[in-house]
Design a protein around this motif. Structure first.
Motif, mmCIF file in Angstrom:
data_model
loop_
_atom_site.group_PDB
_atom_site.id
_atom_site.type_symbol
_atom_site.label_atom_id
_atom_site.label_comp_id
_atom_site.label_asym_id
_atom_site.label_seq_id
_atom_site.Cartn_x
_atom_site.Cartn_y
_atom_site.Cartn_z
ATOM 1 N N UNK A 207 -10.425 7.152 9.710
ATOM 2 C CA UNK A 207 -9.172 6.832 10.415
ATOM 3 C C UNK A 207 -9.315 5.521 11.184
ATOM 4 N N UNK A 208 -10.483 5.307 11.805
ATOM 5 C CA UNK A 208 -10.713 4.029 12.489
ATOM 6 C C UNK A 208 -10.688 2.868 11.502
ATOM 7 N N UNK A 209 -11.297 3.075 10.337
ATOM 8 C CA UNK A 209 -11.266 2.047 9.302
ATOM 9 C C UNK A 209 -9.834 1.722 8.891
ATOM 10 N N UNK A 210 -9.037 2.759 8.637
ATOM 11 C CA UNK A 210 -7.639 2.553 8.240
ATOM 12 C C UNK A 210 -6.834 1.915 9.363
ATOM 13 N N UNK A 211 -7.119 2.304 10.588
ATOM 14 C CA UNK A 211 -6.434 1.748 11.760
ATOM 15 C C UNK A 211 -6.595 0.225 11.822
ATOM 16 N N UNK A 212 -7.829 -0.236 11.652
ATOM 17 C CA UNK A 212 -8.081 -1.677 11.685
ATOM 18 C C UNK A 212 -7.486 -2.367 10.457
ATOM 19 N N UNK A 312 -6.669 7.008 0.200
ATOM 20 C CA UNK A 312 -6.060 6.193 1.249
ATOM 21 C C UNK A 312 -6.921 4.987 1.592
ATOM 22 N N UNK A 313 -8.239 5.179 1.660
ATOM 23 C CA UNK A 313 -9.139 4.050 1.918
ATOM 24 C C UNK A 313 -9.003 3.010 0.814
ATOM 25 N N UNK A 314 -8.980 3.485 -0.438
ATOM 26 C CA UNK A 314 -8.840 2.570 -1.576
ATOM 27 C C UNK A 314 -7.452 1.922 -1.612
ATOM 28 N N UNK A 315 -6.428 2.680 -1.221
ATOM 29 C CA UNK A 315 -5.059 2.162 -1.224
ATOM 30 C C UNK A 315 -4.908 0.995 -0.244
ATOM 31 N N UNK A 316 -5.425 1.175 0.974
ATOM 32 C CA UNK A 316 -5.302 0.096 1.956
ATOM 33 C C UNK A 316 -6.228 -1.068 1.621
ATOM 34 N N UNK A 317 -7.342 -0.770 0.930
ATOM 35 C CA UNK A 317 -8.179 -1.850 0.421
ATOM 36 C C UNK A 317 -7.449 -2.664 -0.630
ATOM 37 N N UNK A 318 -6.709 -1.976 -1.505
ATOM 38 C CA UNK A 318 -5.891 -2.657 -2.516
ATOM 39 C C UNK A 318 -4.780 -3.473 -1.851
ATOM 40 N N UNK A 319 -4.240 -2.941 -0.774
ATOM 41 C CA UNK A 319 -3.122 -3.594 -0.091
ATOM 42 C C UNK A 319 -3.535 -4.945 0.496
#
Length: 392
Positions: A207-212, A312-319
């Motif tokens: 969650x912290x990773x996604x937050x940043x 989700x981690x991969x999705x935001x990485x793709x984003x």
């Protein structure tokens, strides 16, 4: 009437609250002395319980007398991989100074005025209800894995008039005919705190990773929108070039922030992706072996939330990969025909920088994207199939 625009602190509330479940305050918010002492005591109990449980598990594995069937082997394999995954993420979360430094940098960059927040559409980037529900379901399914045996024992007491004294982890041995009840209670308390430590470390670090990452993505979208909306002219060339200079500076700053993020979480990303795939495989095989039970049902939910967590981690990485590349398209597509030659030269700088997409990566070896997720799921499915064939 425009809805209330979320502040930077609103975004931080969810990741901060999740880590409070194991007594950690990631942002070191000032609190009363008594509360600080209670947090430290609870944090120590969680960590101590985790250490004891891992120690006992290793002892049982070395002893190897209690691991005598395929189902139990899969269970131990699940526990080992999940512990490695959680402890890796817990170690990442201990980088308090680096996390707080990155948090302060992003807080300074966050839109301050209501109009700026509306322009950046900060509310569109806020935690969705579905994401919050996912976190709740993940924690809830993990809790059910721990209390499931107790519920089964209670049901057995009411249906068969026998309390079976079941508990979650196989490395604690309890004989109700020889051991007093308080040992059973102590085992369950250890298992509860141990499980809490692992689950919160696992989901909390992500969650912290996604937050940043959400914050960085928000600013890349802001750059794209600013370029698309800007209409330069030779009549106000000085202001136009100052505008582009700010864009270039922000672009460079965002690359630096992404590098900081990769430095903090990149070390754990590679190992956590591998161990998450292993957890999915072993849990799936264990569930198929166990059949239709309460434990099996909770594990199915757990697998679903774990897969979504990786997605989700991969999705935001793709984003961030896509958005950093779209900056060049925004430059090319915006109305620069009436601009000066000097302004157009500035545009080339932005386009050249955008040719190297910004990415979330695992120690520079693996770019985190939807393609990574696809490969991970493909390998996991093949391993599950292979394990089932070997068992049969």
């Amino acid at each position: 009437m425009e809805p209330v625009q979320y502040s930077y602190e609103d975004f931080a509330r969810l990741p901060t609250m999740v880590f409070w479940f194991i007594g950690y305050d990631m942002l070191d918010v000032p609190k009363s002395r008594s509360r600080r002492i209670l947090n430290r005591i609870y944090r120590f109990l969680c960590l101590a319980s985790h250490t004891v449980c891992v120690g006992v598990m290793i002892f049982r594995m070395v002893e190897a007398k209690t691991i005598d069937n395929v189902s139990l082997i899969m269970r131990y394999a699940t526990l080992v991989t999940y512990i490695i995954n959680s402890d890796t993420k817990f170690a990442t979360a201990l980088q308090g100074n680096a996390i707080q430094s990155l948090n302060l940098k992003l807080a300074e960059l966050y839109p301050k005025s209501t109009l700026d927040r509306i322009y950046h559409r900060v509310n569109d980037h806020y935690w969705t209800k579905s994401f919050v529900y996912l976190v709740i379901i993940y924690i809830g399914s993990s809790i059910m894995v721990v209390i499931g045996p107790l519920i089964t024992s209670i049901l057995a007491y009411f249906t068969q008039n026998v309390f079976t004294y079941m508990h979650c982890y196989p490395y604690f041995l309890y004989d109700p005919e020889q051991d007093p009840v308080w040992i059973y209670i102590g085992i369950y308390a250890l298992e509860w705190l141990h499980s809490t430590h692992m689950v919160i470390s696992n989901i909390g670090a992500d969650i912290w990773l996604l937050y940043f990452q959400v914050q960085i993505n928000l600013h890349f979208r802001g750059i794209i929108r600013s370029l698309e909306d800007h209409k330069p002219s030779v009549m106000h060339d000085q202001e136009d070039r100052q505008f582009l200079a700010r864009i270039v500076d922000k672009q460079v700053h965002l690359v630096s922030l992404q590098n900081d993020l990769n430095d903090i979480f990149g070390g754990s990303l590679l190992l956590s992706l591998l161990t998450t795939a292993a957890v999915i495989c072993t849990v799936a095989v264990y569930t198929l072996i166990q059949g239709a039970t309460l434990e099996g049902f909770t594990y199915v939910i757990f697998i679903g939330t774990s897969v979504t967590q990786v997605y989700l981690v991969c999705y935001y990485g793709q984003q961030v990969l896509d958005l950093s590349g779209e900056v060049a398209h925004a430059v090319y597509n915006h109305d620069f025909h009436d601009a000066s030659i000097a302004y157009k030269r500035y545009l080339l700088i932005i386009i050249i920088r955008a040719q190297q997409p910004v990415e979330l990566n695992a120690m520079g070896y693996l770019s985190i994207s939807l393609d990574t997720f696809k490969q991970l799921m493909t390998v996991s499915y093949r391993v599950i199939t292979m394990l089932m064939q070997m068992i049969q």
